[in-house]
Write a protein that holds these residues in place. Structure first.
Motif, PDB file in Angstrom:
ATOM      1  N   ALA A   1       0.835  -1.204   0.000  1.00 35.81           N
ATOM      2  CA  ALA A   1       0.000   0.000   0.000  1.00 35.81           C
ATOM      3  C   ALA A   1       0.867   1.250   0.000  1.00 35.81           C
ATOM      4  O   ALA A   1       0.616   2.208  -0.740  1.00 35.81           O
ATOM      5  CB  ALA A   1      -0.921  -0.013   1.207  1.00 35.81           C
ATOM      6  N   MET A   2       1.900   1.253   0.830  1.00 38.99           N
ATOM      7  CA  MET A   2       2.763   2.426   0.945  1.00 38.99           C
ATOM      8  C   MET A   2       3.587   2.658  -0.312  1.00 38.99           C
ATOM      9  O   MET A   2       3.867   3.801  -0.685  1.00 38.99           O
ATOM     10  CB  MET A   2       3.687   2.236   2.162  1.00 38.99           C
ATOM     11  CG  MET A   2       4.588   3.412   2.443  1.00 38.99           C
ATOM     12  SD  MET A   2       5.494   3.225   4.008  1.00 38.99           S
ATOM     13  CE  MET A   2       6.665   1.924   3.574  1.00 38.99           C
ATOM     14  N   GLU A   3       3.974   1.592  -0.992  1.00 37.80           N
ATOM     15  CA  GLU A   3       4.862   1.739  -2.146  1.00 37.80           C
ATOM     16  C   GLU A   3       4.235   2.533  -3.284  1.00 37.80           C
ATOM     17  O   GLU A   3       4.950   3.097  -4.113  1.00 37.80           O
ATOM     18  CB  GLU A   3       5.319   0.362  -2.628  1.00 37.80           C
ATOM     19  CG  GLU A   3       6.314  -0.276  -1.679  1.00 37.80           C
ATOM     20  CD  GLU A   3       6.817  -1.640  -2.132  1.00 37.80           C
ATOM     21  OE1 GLU A   3       7.917  -2.026  -1.697  1.00 37.80           O
ATOM     22  OE2 GLU A   3       6.118  -2.318  -2.913  1.00 37.80           O
ATOM     23  N   GLY A   4       2.912   2.609  -3.334  1.00 42.44           N
ATOM     24  CA  GLY A   4       2.280   3.423  -4.357  1.00 42.44           C
ATOM     25  C   GLY A   4       2.540   4.903  -4.202  1.00 42.44           C
ATOM     26  O   GLY A   4       2.402   5.672  -5.163  1.00 42.44           O
ATOM     27  N   ASP A   5       2.942   5.346  -3.009  1.00 44.46           N
ATOM     28  CA  ASP A   5       3.171   6.772  -2.766  1.00 44.46           C
ATOM     29  C   ASP A   5       4.497   7.264  -3.341  1.00 44.46           C
ATOM     30  O   ASP A   5       4.685   8.471  -3.499  1.00 44.46           O
ATOM     31  CB  ASP A   5       3.140   7.066  -1.260  1.00 44.46           C
ATOM     32  CG  ASP A   5       1.732   7.268  -0.741  1.00 44.46           C
ATOM     33  OD1 ASP A   5       0.785   6.958  -1.481  1.00 44.46           O
ATOM     34  OD2 ASP A   5       1.582   7.724   0.409  1.00 44.46           O
ATOM     35  N   TYR A   6       5.419   6.385  -3.591  1.00 42.12           N
ATOM     36  CA  TYR A   6       6.697   6.818  -4.178  1.00 42.12           C
ATOM     37  C   TYR A   6       7.013   5.957  -5.408  1.00 42.12           C
ATOM     38  O   TYR A   6       8.113   5.452  -5.575  1.00 42.12           O
ATOM     39  CB  TYR A   6       7.831   6.798  -3.140  1.00 42.12           C
ATOM     40  CG  TYR A   6       7.823   5.615  -2.197  1.00 42.12           C
ATOM     41  CD1 TYR A   6       8.403   4.411  -2.566  1.00 42.12           C
ATOM     42  CD2 TYR A   6       7.234   5.713  -0.941  1.00 42.12           C
ATOM     43  CE1 TYR A   6       8.390   3.321  -1.717  1.00 42.12           C
ATOM     44  CE2 TYR A   6       7.219   4.624  -0.078  1.00 42.12           C
ATOM     45  CZ  TYR A   6       7.797   3.442  -0.468  1.00 42.12           C
ATOM     46  OH  TYR A   6       7.786   2.358   0.378  1.00 42.12           O
ATOM     47  N   ASP A   7       5.994   5.834  -6.243  1.00 38.14           N
ATOM     48  CA  ASP A   7       6.083   5.145  -7.533  1.00 38.14           C
ATOM     49  C   ASP A   7       5.925   6.221  -8.609  1.00 38.14           C
ATOM     50  O   ASP A   7       4.799   6.571  -8.982  1.00 38.14           O
ATOM     51  CB  ASP A   7       4.974   4.097  -7.621  1.00 38.14           C
ATOM     52  CG  ASP A   7       4.884   3.418  -8.971  1.00 38.14           C
ATOM     53  OD1 ASP A   7       5.652   3.788  -9.876  1.00 38.14           O
ATOM     54  OD2 ASP A   7       4.044   2.525  -9.126  1.00 38.14           O
ATOM     55  N   PRO A   8       7.025   6.789  -9.114  1.00 35.12           N
ATOM     56  CA  PRO A   8       6.916   8.008  -9.924  1.00 35.12           C
ATOM     57  C   PRO A   8       6.366   7.809 -11.328  1.00 35.12           C
ATOM     58  O   PRO A   8       6.055   8.795 -11.998  1.00 35.12           O
ATOM     59  CB  PRO A   8       8.364   8.510  -9.982  1.00 35.12           C
ATOM     60  CG  PRO A   8       9.199   7.285  -9.810  1.00 35.12           C
ATOM     61  CD  PRO A   8       8.430   6.401  -8.874  1.00 35.12           C
ATOM     62  N   SER A   9       6.212   6.582 -11.799  1.00 31.46           N
ATOM     63  CA  SER A   9       5.767   6.404 -13.188  1.00 31.46           C
ATOM     64  C   SER A   9       4.314   5.990 -13.333  1.00 31.46           C
ATOM     65  O   SER A   9       3.805   5.895 -14.448  1.00 31.46           O
ATOM     66  CB  SER A   9       6.653   5.357 -13.889  1.00 31.46           C
ATOM     67  OG  SER A   9       6.449   4.061 -13.352  1.00 31.46           O
ATOM     68  N   HIS A  10       3.607   5.749 -12.224  1.00 29.71           N
ATOM     69  CA  HIS A  10       2.260   5.207 -12.374  1.00 29.71           C
ATOM     70  C   HIS A  10       1.197   6.263 -12.655  1.00 29.71           C
ATOM     71  O   HIS A  10       0.203   5.992 -13.328  1.00 29.71           O
ATOM     72  CB  HIS A  10       1.859   4.413 -11.115  1.00 29.71           C
ATOM     73  CG  HIS A  10       1.346   5.246  -9.987  1.00 29.71           C
ATOM     74  ND1 HIS A  10       2.167   5.966  -9.150  1.00 29.71           N
ATOM     75  CD2 HIS A  10       0.073   5.492  -9.564  1.00 29.71           C
ATOM     76  CE1 HIS A  10       1.443   6.598  -8.254  1.00 29.71           C
ATOM     77  NE2 HIS A  10       0.155   6.342  -8.478  1.00 29.71           N
ATOM     78  N   ALA A  11       1.374   7.478 -12.137  1.00 32.93           N
ATOM     79  CA  ALA A  11       0.302   8.473 -12.213  1.00 32.93           C
ATOM     80  C   ALA A  11      -0.029   8.845 -13.648  1.00 32.93           C
ATOM     81  O   ALA A  11      -1.193   9.089 -13.983  1.00 32.93           O
ATOM     82  CB  ALA A  11       0.690   9.716 -11.418  1.00 32.93           C
ATOM     83  N   ARG A  12       0.972   8.886 -14.517  1.00 33.36           N
ATOM     84  CA  ARG A  12       0.735   9.296 -15.900  1.00 33.36           C
ATOM     85  C   ARG A  12      -0.179   8.316 -16.629  1.00 33.36           C
ATOM     86  O   ARG A  12      -0.781   8.662 -17.648  1.00 33.36           O
ATOM     87  CB  ARG A  12       2.065   9.454 -16.645  1.00 33.36           C
ATOM     88  CG  ARG A  12       2.890   8.183 -16.743  1.00 33.36           C
ATOM     89  CD  ARG A  12       4.222   8.451 -17.440  1.00 33.36           C
ATOM     90  NE  ARG A  12       5.053   9.373 -16.682  1.00 33.36           N
ATOM     91  CZ  ARG A  12       5.986  10.163 -17.224  1.00 33.36           C
ATOM     92  NH1 ARG A  12       6.171  10.146 -18.536  1.00 33.36           N
ATOM     93  NH2 ARG A  12       6.699  10.948 -16.479  1.00 33.36           N
ATOM     94  N   PHE A  13      -0.292   7.113 -16.107  1.00 39.76           N
ATOM     95  CA  PHE A  13      -1.232   6.145 -16.667  1.00 39.76           C
ATOM     96  C   PHE A  13      -2.490   6.065 -15.807  1.00 39.76           C
ATOM     97  O   PHE A  13      -3.584   6.433 -16.222  1.00 39.76           O
ATOM     98  CB  PHE A  13      -0.573   4.758 -16.764  1.00 39.76           C
ATOM     99  CG  PHE A  13       0.582   4.724 -17.725  1.00 39.76           C
ATOM    100  CD1 PHE A  13       0.375   4.588 -19.085  1.00 39.76           C
ATOM    101  CD2 PHE A  13       1.887   4.833 -17.257  1.00 39.76           C
ATOM    102  CE1 PHE A  13       1.442   4.566 -19.973  1.00 39.76           C
ATOM    103  CE2 PHE A  13       2.960   4.810 -18.133  1.00 39.76           C
ATOM    104  CZ  PHE A  13       2.747   4.679 -19.495  1.00 39.76           C
ATOM    105  N   LEU A  14      -2.338   5.576 -14.591  1.00 38.33           N
ATOM    106  CA  LEU A  14      -3.481   5.237 -13.747  1.00 38.33           C
ATOM    107  C   LEU A  14      -4.400   6.423 -13.497  1.00 38.33           C
ATOM    108  O   LEU A  14      -5.629   6.294 -13.519  1.00 38.33           O
ATOM    109  CB  LEU A  14      -2.979   4.670 -12.422  1.00 38.33           C
ATOM    110  CG  LEU A  14      -4.038   4.287 -11.398  1.00 38.33           C
ATOM    111  CD1 LEU A  14      -4.942   3.181 -11.928  1.00 38.33           C
ATOM    112  CD2 LEU A  14      -3.383   3.861 -10.085  1.00 38.33           C
ATOM    113  N   HIS A  15      -3.845   7.595 -13.243  1.00 37.65           N
ATOM    114  CA  HIS A  15      -4.650   8.745 -12.837  1.00 37.65           C
ATOM    115  C   HIS A  15      -4.977   9.686 -14.002  1.00 37.65           C
ATOM    116  O   HIS A  15      -5.350  10.838 -13.774  1.00 37.65           O
ATOM    117  CB  HIS A  15      -3.933   9.520 -11.736  1.00 37.65           C
ATOM    118  CG  HIS A  15      -3.697   8.737 -10.494  1.00 37.65           C
ATOM    119  ND1 HIS A  15      -4.691   8.033  -9.856  1.00 37.65           N
ATOM    120  CD2 HIS A  15      -2.564   8.531  -9.754  1.00 37.65           C
ATOM    121  CE1 HIS A  15      -4.195   7.429  -8.789  1.00 37.65           C
ATOM    122  NE2 HIS A  15      -2.908   7.709  -8.707  1.00 37.65           N
ATOM    123  N   SER A  16      -4.852   9.228 -15.220  1.00 35.88           N
ATOM    124  CA  SER A  16      -5.097  10.095 -16.373  1.00 35.88           C
ATOM    125  C   SER A  16      -6.503   9.896 -16.924  1.00 35.88           C
ATOM    126  O   SER A  16      -7.224   8.972 -16.549  1.00 35.88           O
ATOM    127  CB  SER A  16      -4.064   9.822 -17.463  1.00 35.88           C
ATOM    128  OG  SER A  16      -4.222   8.507 -17.980  1.00 35.88           O
TER     129      SER A  16
END
Length: 463
Positions: free
Chosen positions: A172-187
């Motif tokens: 759960a915590m590792e998602g907070d410092y995963d710099p490449s996921h937001a450009r996909f998941l949160h778009s």
């Protein structure tokens, strides 16, 4: 990847385990202050780090956190009478104060003297920042309370709530410092209404900027492909994968430097993570700051304390959005802390929305992450199956630090970080200077300095 034995070492926080002992050397939130609304209120069941406990607020307003079972014969203390400066077991009348001392043992003639030999397991507590905090480690290692400056601000400057996640704390915590996921998941696949919370930086339209002509998947990938570490999201400078990580006491600093058009250097320095579970990621209104605290309930579930705070009072409209907007904070099932959209109902994914508007098809921002986190080969990720890449560098770094702390604990070396409470006040700062080194040094010095004396001197003067 992690070998199974290392994965077990870093994910098992039960009492008596190395990582469990590491956690217990830090002050941790265990409940919302509002869950104990006043003196002599109802006791509260708390499960944390695999331990079943009872929290209560005594007649003086002090908070106790004690074993869930009476030391006499194991009767549940939840049913106890909270009155007259203590919690009394209703089975035989044994009574305990917030320190765990037995103050009355009325069911035996020897009770007046024998009570002095009886204690219930109890952990010291603090009520700060709208949270109940507990220290669950050895008394001789009890550290000062961490200097999170948001805990010193008026209540009007904070919003904190909690909800359950059905997995181990680490994935759960590792998602907070995963710099490449937001450009996909949160778009998104279409333009979004840009406001303070739903801005282009949080739910960026994948077609808001040109897509390279040679992109093989213009819809599914578009302009999100990472071709070099320096690649930023379109329209966002400095959001690449080239941030340098620095260990400072029990924190991880993220340091980035860029040359400016006039030949100077701009540096940014801030804490991304503190041992063992404090992170700074998360969507928030402009001028608001985020803190995510994921406290293990046990090895396969956790309580997520999600905080947003500001140096200025949070407005009524902002508070209403945090509480009821359904975007930054999930709606929970009434009477529980379980999100309404959860693992059991596939997070209410909307496949039509996924095809036409949202990359994920999941409405609430944190649930977009949680849907991809709670079942990574199960509630405890099987990291021996992973294939990590260069963009996972922060995840690798934090795992190494946690493993190091657990192995040192195995050798009898307790963490020193809790005795540096000032480190918890680190914040992100920027600086511009003639050299990169000067810019980083200036930004770091500003990031380490206390903010309250300058921003809110009335609080500093009042202690």
């Amino acid at each position: 990847m992690l070998a199974p034995e290392d994965n077990e070492l870093v994910t098992n926080t039960n009492r008596g385990t190395p990582m469990g002992d590491v956690f217990r050397h830090y002050w941790l939130p265990v409940a919302l202050s509002e869950e104990l609304p006043g003196p002599d209120c109802e006791p509260l069941r708390v499960r944390i780090l695999g331990e079943d406990l009872i929290a209560f607020r005594d007649t003086n307003g002090d908070v106790g956190l004690v074993d869930a079972f009476c030391p006499h014969r194991g009767a549940p203390m939840f049913f106890g009478r909270n009155e007259e400066e203590g919690l009394r077991c209703i089975y035989h009348g044994w009574k305990f104060d917030v320190t765990g001392a037995c103050t009355d043992l009325p069911n035996a003639p020897e009770g007046e003297t024998y009570k002095d030999k009886v204690k219930i397991r109890a952990y010291p507590c603090e009520d700060k920042g709208d949270l109940i905090w507990a220290y669950m480690g050895p008394a001789e290692h009890k550290p000062p309370f961490p200097e999170f400056e948001w805990t010193k601000l008026p209540k009007s400057h904070r919003y904190v709530t909690k909800f359950i996640e059905q997995c181990n704390y680490l994935q759960a915590m590792e998602g907070d410092y995963d710099p490449s996921h937001a450009r996909f998941l949160h778009s998104t696949l279409q333009p979004v209404a840009v406001d303070e919370l739903r801005g282009a930086g949080s739910q960026q339209n994948i077609f808001a900027f040109p897509v390279p002509d040679d992109e093989r998947f213009p819809r599914a990938v578009g302009n999100r492909r990472i071709r070099a570490k320096e690649d930023s999201l379109p329209g966002q400078r400095g959001q690449g994968l080239n941030a340098k990580l620095e260990d400072y006491e029990h924190s991880m600093l993220s340091v980035s430097v860029q040359e400016t058009p006039d030949g100077k250097y701009a540096a940014s320095v801030g804490a991304t993570w503190w041992m063992p579970i404090f992170c700074t990621a998360g969507i928030a209104f402009n001028g608001h700051y985020s803190s995510n605290m994921r406290i293990p309930i046990d090895n396969e579930s956790l309580m997520f304390y999600r905080l947003r705070w500001s140096w200025d009072p949070i407005t009524e409209d902002q508070l209403a959005e945090y509480k009821n907007g359904g975007f930054s904070h999930p709606e929970v099932i009434p009477g529980t802390w379980m999100p309404k959209a959860n693992l059991q109902n596939d997070y209410l994914i909307d496949r039509l929305s996924q095809k036409t508007f949202s990359y994920s098809g999941i409405k609430t921002f944190p649930l977009q992450d949680i849907a991809l986190i709670e079942a990574q080969w199960g509630p405890i990720a099987k990291r021996e199956y992973e294939h990590l890449v260069s963009s996972d560098y922060m995840i690798i770094h934090v795992r190494q630090r946690l493993l190091k702390a657990a192995k040192e604990m195995q050798e009898g070396k307790a963490p020193e970080g809790p005795f540096h409470p000032e480190v918890f006040r680190i914040h992100r700062e920027n600086a511009i200077a003639n050299t990169a080194e000067e810019a980083v040094q200036q930004a770091r010095s500003k990031a380490l300095a206390a903010q309250i004396p300058e921003r809110m001197p009335e609080i500093a003067v009042g202690g």
